[in-house]
Design an enzyme around this catalytic site. Sequence first.
Site, short mmCIF file in Angstrom:
data_model
loop_
_atom_site.label_atom_id
_atom_site.label_comp_id
_atom_site.label_asym_id
_atom_site.label_seq_id
_atom_site.Cartn_x
_atom_site.Cartn_y
_atom_site.Cartn_z
N TYR A 33 -67.73 -8.77 30.33
CA TYR A 33 -67.69 -9.90 29.40
C TYR A 33 -69.09 -10.45 29.19
O TYR A 33 -70.03 -10.09 29.91
CB TYR A 33 -66.73 -10.98 29.89
CG TYR A 33 -67.21 -11.80 31.07
CD1 TYR A 33 -67.29 -11.26 32.35
CD2 TYR A 33 -67.61 -13.12 30.90
CE1 TYR A 33 -67.72 -12.01 33.42
CE2 TYR A 33 -68.04 -13.89 31.97
CZ TYR A 33 -68.09 -13.33 33.23
OH TYR A 33 -68.53 -14.07 34.29
N HIS A 102 -56.07 5.78 37.73
CA HIS A 102 -57.39 5.24 38.05
C HIS A 102 -58.57 5.88 37.30
O HIS A 102 -59.44 5.16 36.82
CB HIS A 102 -57.65 5.32 39.56
CG HIS A 102 -56.87 4.31 40.36
ND1 HIS A 102 -55.50 4.28 40.38
CD2 HIS A 102 -57.28 3.29 41.15
CE1 HIS A 102 -55.09 3.30 41.15
NE2 HIS A 102 -56.14 2.67 41.63
N LYS A 149 -71.83 -7.68 34.63
CA LYS A 149 -71.00 -8.85 34.33
C LYS A 149 -69.56 -8.40 34.08
O LYS A 149 -69.10 -8.33 32.93
CB LYS A 149 -71.59 -9.61 33.14
CG LYS A 149 -71.12 -11.06 33.04
CD LYS A 149 -71.99 -11.85 32.10
CE LYS A 149 -71.44 -13.21 31.74
NZ LYS A 149 -71.38 -14.17 32.84
N GLU A 182 -76.39 -16.72 44.87
CA GLU A 182 -76.23 -17.43 43.59
C GLU A 182 -74.94 -18.23 43.66
O GLU A 182 -74.20 -18.17 44.64
CB GLU A 182 -76.19 -16.44 42.43
CG GLU A 182 -75.02 -15.49 42.50
CD GLU A 182 -74.96 -14.50 41.35
OE1 GLU A 182 -75.41 -14.81 40.24
OE2 GLU A 182 -74.43 -13.38 41.58
N LEU A 207 -76.14 -11.69 39.61
CA LEU A 207 -76.14 -11.49 38.17
C LEU A 207 -77.51 -11.88 37.63
O LEU A 207 -78.06 -12.92 38.02
CB LEU A 207 -75.05 -12.35 37.51
CG LEU A 207 -74.92 -12.07 36.01
CD1 LEU A 207 -74.26 -10.73 35.75
CD2 LEU A 207 -74.15 -13.18 35.31
C1 LIG Z 1 -72.10 -15.17 39.07
C2 LIG Z 1 -72.92 -15.74 37.96
N1 LIG Z 1 -74.23 -15.97 38.17
C3 LIG Z 1 -75.02 -16.48 37.22
C4 LIG Z 1 -74.51 -16.80 35.96
C5 LIG Z 1 -75.41 -17.36 34.91
O1 LIG Z 1 -75.67 -16.39 33.94
P1 LIG Z 1 -76.16 -16.79 32.46
O2 LIG Z 1 -77.36 -17.64 32.63
O3 LIG Z 1 -76.46 -15.50 31.83
O4 LIG Z 1 -75.01 -17.52 31.84
C6 LIG Z 1 -73.16 -16.56 35.68
C7 LIG Z 1 -72.61 -16.86 34.36
O5 LIG Z 1 -71.47 -16.63 34.07
C8 LIG Z 1 -72.35 -16.01 36.70
O6 LIG Z 1 -71.04 -15.76 36.49
#
Ligand SMILES: Cc1ncc(COP(=O)(O)O)c(C=O)c1O
Length: 285
Positions: A33, A102, A149, A182, A207
């Site tokens: 996504y 799968h 993502k 994070e 991410l």
């Molecule tokens: C686990 C995670 N870390 C960081 C972020 C921040 O990412 P972005 O700045 O691209 O929205 C998100 C955003 O959905 C996230 O799900």
Amino acid sequence: MSRVAYVNGRFARHDEAGVHIEDRGYQFGDAIYEVWAVADGRLCDAEGHFARLSRSLAELRIAEPMSRKSLEIVLGETLRRNRLADGLLYLQVSRGVARRDHPFPDPAPPPSVVITARRIDPAAGDAKAAKGVAVITVPENRWGRCDIKTVNLLPNVLAKQAAKDAGAYEAWFVDELGFVTEGSSTNAWIVDREGVLRTRDIQANILRGVTRATVLRVAAEAGVKLAEGPFTVDDAKQAREAFITGASTQVTPVVKLDGRLLAGGEPGPVAKRLRQLYIAEARRG
Ligand SMILES: Cc1ncc(COP(=O)(O)O)c(C=O)c1O
């Protein structure tokens, strides 16, 4: 006016839109996504999100469902049909619909594409940032490819609920060495005791936040001292400031960590400044 969603080539009423029960996103979480913030009818930080979308698809070997140009048209049409000026655009692409098994279906079905739009009052985000938010810490328990993502967000959902149960807004994952990775839906930052802005490096299992990348850039341009690398929960507790970043939160100061006030419980000057710089920059992009 009722909300409108895009599903596989058609616009439908949001409350009636659906995908097939054998969609692999639904069956296996075999989907990715992307989320764009929308301000004054325009996508914020647009390029970064398009680039990460392509990367996530490539990492899972899901074909690009349409050209960039077509996608921009569909995203724009979703905004228009929802009369959305400020809010979020959500795009999900799954490997498509196939009998449950799968391995990747062969031949590959067309990827499923869903787009939804949600209105958000920008004043609500500003109010939250003006007050600052509380964060708790939770053990890191996610898989090893958090750089993609994907919609596999169960640990993130449980972490966010733990935060909510504790009266906090966000949960920071802490790895087995005691370093913050994070947040459950945001990247984590501190301004340490020496005044250095720190956030986890992208070699770690995080991410690669699009907001994170833009904030790093505007911070460097503003002459802020930076270090991408690990910091511990204790470093954060002793920090001058802390904040989180994400497409929907932008830059939001953290004023409490695991129940302890940070920096006197007030949003700090670096976070406030970076929020302003980020918002201006993201709108340009
Ligand atoms: C686990 C995670 N870390 C960081 C972020 C921040 O990412 P972005 O700045 O691209 O929205 C998100 C955003 O959905 C996230 O799900």
